[in-house]
Write a protein that holds these residues in place. Structure first.
Motif, short mmCIF file in Angstrom:
data_model
loop_
_atom_site.label_atom_id
_atom_site.label_comp_id
_atom_site.label_asym_id
_atom_site.label_seq_id
_atom_site.Cartn_x
_atom_site.Cartn_y
_atom_site.Cartn_z
N LYS A 160 61.58 58.05 -36.83
CA LYS A 160 62.66 57.07 -37.00
C LYS A 160 62.07 55.66 -37.06
O LYS A 160 61.22 55.30 -36.25
N THR A 162 62.39 51.76 -36.56
CA THR A 162 63.13 50.74 -35.81
C THR A 162 62.37 49.42 -35.89
O THR A 162 61.21 49.38 -36.31
N GLN A 211 59.53 47.80 -43.16
CA GLN A 211 60.52 48.88 -43.05
C GLN A 211 60.49 49.79 -44.28
O GLN A 211 60.55 51.01 -44.17
#
Length: 468
Positions: A160, A162, A211
């Protein structure tokens, strides 16, 4: 008639008065303009020194007398106090002063504050070098006790992505402060703006790019083949954390190293113990010593990391193995019979005999005399390999019952790092099965010359040698 004359007279007087005023204004303007062209405006400073109302020569004389205390302020804080020096203004700077005079000229005097920069012809090496270095060093020292800014950054953890938020600090931005210092190099007092390092924010283009790069790694995996077993390894399996900085991925691959260790424990053969069937049909347990292979943690980490980060779907572990001894590339990878294959040599200490196998068939069996047991020069047991062959050769070493020696032989095939190997021993008289107990070799497998000539042709470099 008289009234008309009076009117004409008054008119003439007014004309004269206006003319007189114009003349006075013109003279005054001329005088003022001349003054303005040869004098600095009242509010003008040069390098922080007031030269208002002075001519260029007078300003030069004042600037020549200036002594610099060489104090440097950042904000309201005095950071460095250097030694007192002159301003290094000389007669050679008069043309530059006259040029400033032209730049600041205005027909009417004004009181707008303006500080002009004059770089002397004579360089100030003290400020350019000594004081500059002192300032930079002091700022860096002060920063050690100040809190650094922490940039925001994206991270990939547990599959994931973040963003870790930024944290402001109070460290000086030394680079920017030094740039301003260079611009104020010739100011009487150096007052620099307090510039603090600012962190990269979570909404910045830099973090957005991080990202996007990390998003590409989500759910990515590679199939890693080791011998005949396929291991599926994901990014989450390999890395506990991945970030992206300065155009490359950074990662913590402790989990990957543990995976490589696990594969080695399951499949690697270096130092592995296993069952072996002797030429006589008995089952014994042997242990690989120099023979065998394992995955190199360094090589496998690089192979798998690059595959995961670049999107490669499949890689073969063969390129990542290593071995011990003369051949560091690893031996027995993919072979049956616990990696021994079907071509190998066997030495029995108890039977004082050697057997050579080629493609599963015994091609030679002969008597040997192994290391002297009485002098603790036993031939080491375990699984080794033929490191190299040489014919003829000269053996050099030290034996308990001979001391330092140098011995010519016709055939030599070494199989341990310590120097043990097969060789002919034409000088030997005692070939009995018990010779090794008290009259054995220095550790080698002594072989009768005729048998060794044949064995030299049957032995193959890198084939395993099982000694038990």
């Amino acid at each position: 008639m008289k009234r008309t004359h009076r009117k004409q007279t008054r008119s003439n007087i007014w004309v004269l008065l206006v003319a007189l005023v114009i003349i006075v204004i013109g003279i005054g303007g001329f005088v003022m303009n001349r003054h303005q062209r040869t004098h600095f405006n009242r509010s003008v400073k040069i390098n922080g020194i007031d030269v208002g109302g002075l001519t260029a020569d007078e300003a030069l004389a004042r600037l020549k007398k200036v002594q610099w205390s060489n104090q440097v302020y950042v904000g309201q804080t005095l950071i460095v106090t250097g030694k007192t020096t002159s301003a290094h203004i000389s007669q050679a700077d008069l043309p530059a002063l006259e040029k400033i005079m032209q730049q600041q000229y205005s027909f009417f005097p004004h009181k707008v504050n303006h500080n002009y920069h004059l770089q002397p012809q004579q360089k100030n090496s003290y400020r350019e070098n000594v004081l500059r270095q002192a300032l930079q060093t002091k700022l860096e020292q002060l920063n050690q006790k100040r809190n650094p800014a922490q940039d925001a950054y994206a991270q990939l953890v547990n599959n994931k992505v973040t963003v870790v938020p930024a944290r402001k600090g109070n460290q000086y931005n030394v680079a920017k402060i030094m740039q301003e210092y260079d611009h104020q190099l010739y100011q009487a007092t150096i007052r620099l703006k307090k510039k603090i390092v600012q962190p990269v924010t979570a909404t910045s283009a830099t973090v957005k790019r991080q990202q996007r790069k990390l998003d590409k790694l989500v759910d990515r995996q590679v199939e890693y083949t080791v011998v005949d077993k396929k291991h599926t390894i994901t990014v989450a399996d390999a890395f506990s954390k991945v970030t992206y900085h300065n155009g490359k991925y950074d990662y913590d691959d402790v989990p990957l190293r543990k995976l490589i260790t696990k594969i080695n424990n399951e499949q690697g053969t270096l130092h592995k113990r296993y069952d072996f069937t002797t030429p006589g049909g008995s089952t014994i347990t042997v242990q690989n010593e120099s023979y065998g292979w394992e995955l190199s943690t360094t090589k496998a980490r690089k192979t798998l990391s690059q595959a995961l980060l670049t999107g490669k779907k499949q890689v073969d572990g063969r390129q990542d193995i290593y071995g011990l001894g003369y051949n560091t590339g690893g031996l027995g990878y993919g072979l049956d019979n616990n990696g021994l294959g079907k071509t190998y040599a066997v030495i029995s200490i108890a039977e004082q005999r050697a057997w050579l196998y080629r493609d599963g068939q015994m091609v030679q069996s002969f008597r040997v005399v192994t290391g002297n047991q009485a002098t603790h020069e036993d031939t080491p047991t375990g699984v080794y390999y033929i490191m190299y062959k040489q014919s003829p050769s000269v053996l050099r070493g030290y034996a308990a019952n001979r001391g330092k020696y140098e011995q010519k032989v016709s055939y030599w095939a070494q199989f341990t790092d310590s120097g043990c190997g097969f060789h002919d021993a034409g000088w030997r008289k005692d070939w009995s099965p018990k010779a090794y107990l008290n009259h054995g070799s220095g550790g080698c497998a002594n072989t009768q010359p005729a048998e060794m000539a044949k064995a030299y042709g049957n032995l193959v470099q890198n084939e395993p040698v099982i000694v038990y």
